[in-house]
Motif scaffolding. Structure first.
Motif, PDB file in Angstrom:
ATOM      1  N   VAL A  91       0.729  -1.047  -0.349  1.00  0.00           N
ATOM      2  CA  VAL A  91      -0.052  -0.438   0.296  1.00  0.00           C
ATOM      3  C   VAL A  91       1.104   0.801  -0.019  1.00  0.00           C
ATOM      4  O   VAL A  91       0.531   2.468  -1.146  1.00  0.00           O
ATOM      5  N   ARG A  92       2.344   1.290   1.174  1.00  0.00           N
ATOM      6  CA  ARG A  92       2.829   2.812   1.084  1.00  0.00           C
ATOM      7  C   ARG A  92       3.715   2.686  -0.522  1.00  0.00           C
ATOM      8  O   ARG A  92       3.752   3.368  -1.483  1.00  0.00           O
ATOM      9  N   ALA A  93       4.229   1.576  -0.953  1.00  0.00           N
ATOM     10  CA  ALA A  93       4.357   1.782  -2.401  1.00  0.00           C
ATOM     11  C   ALA A  93       3.870   1.937  -3.899  1.00  0.00           C
ATOM     12  O   ALA A  93       4.641   2.611  -4.906  1.00  0.00           O
ATOM     13  N   ARG A  94       2.542   2.144  -3.650  1.00  0.00           N
ATOM     14  CA  ARG A  94       1.708   2.039  -4.653  1.00  0.00           C
ATOM     15  C   ARG A  94       0.415   3.099  -4.402  1.00  0.00           C
ATOM     16  O   ARG A  94      -0.556   3.512  -4.949  1.00  0.00           O
ATOM     17  N   ALA A  95       0.954   4.307  -3.585  1.00  0.00           N
ATOM     18  CA  ALA A  95      -0.027   5.336  -3.172  1.00  0.00           C
ATOM     19  C   ALA A  95      -0.103   5.902  -4.006  1.00  0.00           C
ATOM     20  O   ALA A  95      -1.196   6.827  -3.912  1.00  0.00           O
ATOM     21  N   ASP A  96       1.005   5.862  -5.185  1.00  0.00           N
ATOM     22  CA  ASP A  96       0.708   7.241  -6.199  1.00  0.00           C
ATOM     23  C   ASP A  96      -0.151   6.398  -6.956  1.00  0.00           C
ATOM     24  O   ASP A  96       0.523   6.938  -8.347  1.00  0.00           O
TER      25      ASP A  96
END
Length: 160
Positions: A91-96
């Motif tokens: 989730v953190r890595a794909r936030a954008d």
């Protein structure tokens, strides 16, 4: 930017499925209807990438969106049932990425709890995570922190 946490659609009960491996439990007819209905709402809100748990019910929920978008599904153990650390990292890595992440009823609440504790996201008075539902997560492009979380139950788009 937005990220969409989607709980897999209706798959029936584990006991009734009577399968040797619960990862193989498929969607029910109602679940296939839910998966089809998710396509329009996720595409309209800007989903452009599709990540899914390795479980059949998640893959079957994600497949109509991936087909509609003309993109490959990224199938990953990071979104599978169990400890949520890998899902939180994803989730953190794909936030954008304007991505839809299809997962389970144990993982999504754990991710949301993490966002409450680390980013101060407000989930409202009694957060839910029913089958076929979506959590819309928005981020601040400047800080990369999650700022809002909005729950959309399956009933909102005409499903049970």
């Amino acid at each position: 930017m937005a990220l969409f946490l989607v709980r897999h659609a209706q798959a029936g009960s584990r006991a009734e499925a009577n399968l040797p491996d619960d990862t193989l439990r498929p969607l029910t007819g109602e679940g296939r209807h839910q998966a089809a209905a998710l396509v329009g709402i996720l595409a309209d809100f800007g989903a452009r990438a599709v990540y899914t748990s390795t479980y059949k019910r998640c893959i079957e929920t994600a497949a109509p969106l991936a087909a509609y978008l003309g993109t490959a599904m990224i199938i990953t153990d990071d979104l599978a049932e169990g400890p949520a650390d890998a899902a939180i990292a994803l989730v953190r890595a794909r936030a954008d990425d304007d991505a839809a992440l299809f997962s389970h009823g144990d993982i999504i609440p754990a991710v949301l709890e993490h966002l409450v504790n680390t980013d101060g996201v407000d989930l409202g008075p009694s957060p839910k995570c029913q089958k076929g539902s979506i959590w819309f997560l928005e981020t601040d492009a400047r800080t990369g922190r999650f700022t809002t979380a909005t729950y959309v139950p399956a009933q909102r788009f005409g499903l049970r």
